[in-house]
Design a protein around this motif. Structure first.
Motif, PDB file in Angstrom:
ATOM      1  N   TYR A 142       0.849  -1.142   0.234  1.00 60.76           N
ATOM      2  CA  TYR A 142      -0.064   0.038   0.086  1.00 60.76           C
ATOM      3  C   TYR A 142       0.857   1.071  -0.065  1.00 60.76           C
ATOM      4  O   TYR A 142       0.508   2.370  -0.588  1.00 60.76           O
ATOM      5  CB  TYR A 142      -1.069   0.056   1.095  1.00 60.76           C
ATOM      6  CG  TYR A 142      -2.159  -0.790   0.904  1.00 60.76           C
ATOM      7  CD1 TYR A 142      -3.060  -0.631  -0.033  1.00 60.76           C
ATOM      8  CD2 TYR A 142      -2.638  -1.878   1.922  1.00 60.76           C
ATOM      9  CE1 TYR A 142      -4.238  -1.362  -0.273  1.00 60.76           C
ATOM     10  CE2 TYR A 142      -3.502  -2.654   1.673  1.00 60.76           C
ATOM     11  CZ  TYR A 142      -4.623  -2.275   0.668  1.00 60.76           C
ATOM     12  OH  TYR A 142      -5.696  -2.974   0.253  1.00 60.76           O
ATOM     13  N   SER A 143       2.069   1.227   0.638  1.00 57.25           N
ATOM     14  CA  SER A 143       2.796   2.343   0.826  1.00 57.25           C
ATOM     15  C   SER A 143       3.383   2.841  -0.631  1.00 57.25           C
ATOM     16  O   SER A 143       3.508   3.889  -0.994  1.00 57.25           O
ATOM     17  CB  SER A 143       4.020   2.174   1.721  1.00 57.25           C
ATOM     18  OG  SER A 143       5.068   2.929   1.775  1.00 57.25           O
ATOM     19  N   ILE A 144       3.930   1.648  -1.570  1.00 56.52           N
ATOM     20  CA  ILE A 144       4.480   1.953  -2.757  1.00 56.52           C
ATOM     21  C   ILE A 144       3.363   2.483  -3.831  1.00 56.52           C
ATOM     22  O   ILE A 144       3.574   3.117  -4.685  1.00 56.52           O
ATOM     23  CB  ILE A 144       5.222   0.688  -3.338  1.00 56.52           C
ATOM     24  CG1 ILE A 144       6.176   1.262  -4.463  1.00 56.52           C
ATOM     25  CG2 ILE A 144       4.703  -0.211  -3.718  1.00 56.52           C
ATOM     26  CD1 ILE A 144       7.288   2.415  -3.694  1.00 56.52           C
ATOM     27  N   LEU A 145       2.066   1.673  -3.415  1.00 57.44           N
ATOM     28  CA  LEU A 145       1.015   1.905  -4.292  1.00 57.44           C
ATOM     29  C   LEU A 145       0.583   3.618  -4.324  1.00 57.44           C
ATOM     30  O   LEU A 145       0.237   4.277  -5.202  1.00 57.44           O
ATOM     31  CB  LEU A 145      -0.162   1.034  -4.436  1.00 57.44           C
ATOM     32  CG  LEU A 145       0.100  -0.225  -4.625  1.00 57.44           C
ATOM     33  CD1 LEU A 145      -1.235  -1.131  -4.069  1.00 57.44           C
ATOM     34  CD2 LEU A 145       0.191  -0.311  -6.155  1.00 57.44           C
ATOM     35  N   SER A 146       0.688   3.865  -3.080  1.00 58.36           N
ATOM     36  CA  SER A 146       0.342   5.500  -2.735  1.00 58.36           C
ATOM     37  C   SER A 146       1.361   6.293  -3.616  1.00 58.36           C
ATOM     38  O   SER A 146       1.024   7.199  -4.158  1.00 58.36           O
ATOM     39  CB  SER A 146       0.747   5.550  -1.388  1.00 58.36           C
ATOM     40  OG  SER A 146       0.102   6.784  -1.016  1.00 58.36           O
ATOM     41  N   THR A 147       2.606   5.869  -3.277  1.00 57.76           N
ATOM     42  CA  THR A 147       3.736   6.613  -3.927  1.00 57.76           C
ATOM     43  C   THR A 147       3.545   6.747  -5.470  1.00 57.76           C
ATOM     44  O   THR A 147       3.660   7.596  -6.170  1.00 57.76           O
ATOM     45  CB  THR A 147       5.018   6.119  -3.603  1.00 57.76           C
ATOM     46  OG1 THR A 147       5.137   6.109  -2.093  1.00 57.76           O
ATOM     47  CG2 THR A 147       6.124   6.735  -4.398  1.00 57.76           C
ATOM     48  N   TYR A 148       3.019   5.449  -6.313  1.00 57.99           N
ATOM     49  CA  TYR A 148       2.966   5.559  -7.594  1.00 57.99           C
ATOM     50  C   TYR A 148       1.740   6.169  -8.001  1.00 57.99           C
ATOM     51  O   TYR A 148       1.649   6.927  -9.052  1.00 57.99           O
ATOM     52  CB  TYR A 148       2.780   4.037  -8.008  1.00 57.99           C
ATOM     53  CG  TYR A 148       3.974   3.205  -7.987  1.00 57.99           C
ATOM     54  CD1 TYR A 148       5.267   3.561  -7.785  1.00 57.99           C
ATOM     55  CD2 TYR A 148       3.781   1.701  -8.082  1.00 57.99           C
ATOM     56  CE1 TYR A 148       6.369   2.890  -7.731  1.00 57.99           C
ATOM     57  CE2 TYR A 148       4.854   1.156  -7.958  1.00 57.99           C
ATOM     58  CZ  TYR A 148       6.157   1.504  -7.914  1.00 57.99           C
ATOM     59  OH  TYR A 148       7.461   0.750  -7.877  1.00 57.99           O
ATOM     60  N   ALA A 149       0.767   6.202  -7.104  1.00 52.94           N
ATOM     61  CA  ALA A 149      -0.537   7.147  -7.633  1.00 52.94           C
ATOM     62  C   ALA A 149       0.037   8.551  -7.378  1.00 52.94           C
ATOM     63  O   ALA A 149      -0.447   9.276  -8.185  1.00 52.94           O
ATOM     64  CB  ALA A 149      -1.607   6.886  -6.572  1.00 52.94           C
TER      65      ALA A 149
END
Length: 191
Positions: A142-149
């Protein structure tokens, strides 16, 4: 049979075994979006698998606080599934599950722990250990998905991922607190 095709002299039947599926190679902003989408599909699968697994974890847990933590996290997981479905809508993509062998292995670990332990504190300790591994996996994702978003300027998706990320962090802290309450007084000569 004059018209029958003769085998090619250079035909090697082992070649058919070497045929491999073409794998997508992500690149650029479109590639990052596709990678984000692929991981959203994976998280969707993970959260759905967890929802199915929580009742069994609760059944095998002994500690009331652990049962309560799993119950609370099951409710949070339902919200996370809804957020992932919102993400699919935002991306204008169908909500598709992408199988995750990682979660299957982690859930199998819980089954294995239940099988080799007696009902009680040791089993609870094993369940907490396995759940912590799952929480760390989810926090990382979830942390990296937030960054990608954020990189894709998809603020709505970033907020959805951040909300799920925060719930996972709370669940992880709750489990860590419970783990600290499990105490054994072992004979030090055996350690």
């Amino acid at each position: 049979m004059e018209n029958a095709r003769k085998p090619d002299e250079n035909y090697d039947p082992s070649f058919e075994n070497e045929i491999k599926p073409v794998r997508i190679k992500y690149d650029g902003a479109t590639g990052l979006r596709d990678l984000l989408l692929d991981e959203i599909k994976s998280m969707y699968y993970i959260e759905k698998m967890l929802i199915k697994s929580f009742p069994k974890m609760i059944k095998h847990a002994c500690n009331y606080e652990l049962i309560e933590a799993i119950t609370i996290h099951a409710e949070d997981t339902k919200k996370q599934i809804v957020r992932l479905e919102e993400t699919f809508l935002t991306l204008e993509e169908p909500a598709i599950l992408h199988r995750s062998e990682a979660i299957e292995c982690m859930l199998q670990e819980i089954d294995d722990i239940v099988e080799v332990t007696k009902f009680g504190m040791v089993r609870d300790a094993g369940i907490i250990l396995a759940l912590q591994k799952i929480e760390h996996y989810e926090i990382a994702t979830y942390s990296i998905l937030s960054t990608y978003a954020e990189n894709l300027k998809a603020k709505n998706i970033q907020l959805l991922m951040d909300e799920s990320l925060n719930e996972e962090k709370v669940a992880e802290m709750r489990l860590a607190k419970i783990a600290n309450t499990i105490q054994f007084y072992a004979d030090e000569t055996r350690l």
